[in-house]
Design an enzyme around this catalytic site. Structure first.
Site, PDB file in Angstrom:
ATOM      1  CE  LYS A 108      52.924 -36.695  11.371  1.00 14.03           C
ATOM      2  NZ  LYS A 108      53.305 -38.040  11.057  1.00 14.03           N
ATOM      3  N   GLY A 196      53.764 -46.140  15.863  1.00 20.09           N
ATOM      4  CA  GLY A 196      53.952 -47.365  16.765  1.00 20.09           C
ATOM      5  C   GLY A 196      52.911 -48.358  16.631  1.00 20.09           C
TER       6      GLY A 196
END
Length: 266
Positions: A108, A196
């Site tokens: 990632k 988020g």
């Protein structure tokens, strides 16, 4: 009685790897490795991300090893470049991960541009993505929710696009669902919301928009009961995906009767 499986034949495929769970989880911020293990199990996660620069996976024999709690034969490890602020630093970190994990090439990528918001530096992200793809890495890339940038990263050869819903750790939920929808509708690789999410409804909304998965850490690890929240997130992702596949009714300004009125007696 037929048992309904929310996953069924609807698998998530990333870089040729197949997963039944669409909930990806992080490994940081838990009180200890036992809590990490229990929350990961409750989430039903198959892909777990770890910060190579912060987590011990064998570099220090005197410290607890994450791989004892989350063994690689059970989980797909997703080393990330958290804490990197330049493309060169991110690429070096991915090379280190590949060395520590015996040639593992699924990573990632995140290149940060701001210490306060942890917002991505998109220019450095593009540079790093090009370098990593050229070196044979399968790159899942954290980025802003810019549809044009998402297309560029896909064109480079990234295996998955991971736009933020809101700043990392903010718990604000999805702030611009229209940008996410634009990314999803145009992408030919998985789109996984990264950052988020604050609670289960946020995860469900992401999946209802058509996102292929959700990655979260703080929303689970920072909850009062991380293991219970992990379970809630598992259910939310499954429910949101099922609702997306089922197809919601159109939004209307006025109600319509659930039962038809034609043919009523009298």
């Amino acid at each position: 009685m037929t048992h309904f499986s929310p996953a069924g034949d609807d698998a998530l495929v990333v870089a040729g790897r197949t997963f039944q769970s669409r909930l990806l989880t992080g490994t940081g911020k838990y009180k200890d490795l036992d809590e990490t293990r229990r929350a990961t199990e409750a989430a039903g996660a198959q892909i777990v991300t770890l910060a190579i620069r912060r987590v011990n996976i064998g570099q220090d024999a005197s410290q607890p090893n994450l791989l004892d709690a989350l063994p690689p034969d059970r989980y797909t490890l997703l080393p990330n470049t958290a804490g990197c602020y330049t493309a060169d630093d991110a690429v070096r970190t991915c090379r280190l991960a590949r060395e520590l994990l015996d040639g593992h090439n699924l990573v990632k990528l995140e290149v940060l541009g701001d210490e306060r918001t942890l917002y991505p530096d998109v220019v450095q992200t593009l540079i790093a993505a090009e370098m990593l793809v050229a070196e044979g890495f399968d790159v899942m890339v954290y980025t802003s929710d810019d549809p044009i940038l998402a297309r560029r990263l896909e064109d480079i050869g990234c295996a998955a696009i991971m736009p933020l819903a809101a700043p990392i750790g903010s718990g604000l939920g999805i702030q611009n669902r229209y940008n996410l929808l634009e990314i999803v509708e145009n992408a030919k690789v998985p789109v996984i919301v990264d950052a988020g999410v604050g609670t289960a409804s946020d995860a469900a909304i992401a999946m209802e928009l058509g996102c292929h998965g959700v990655l979260m850490n703080t929303a689970i690890a920072g909850a009062k009961d991380p293991v219970l929240m992990a379970h809630a997130m598992k259910l939310a992702v499954e429910a949101g995906r099922a609702a997306f596949r089922a197809g919601r009714i159109p939004r209307k300004r006025f109600a319509s009767a659930s039962s038809p009125v034609d043919g009523l007696v009298g």
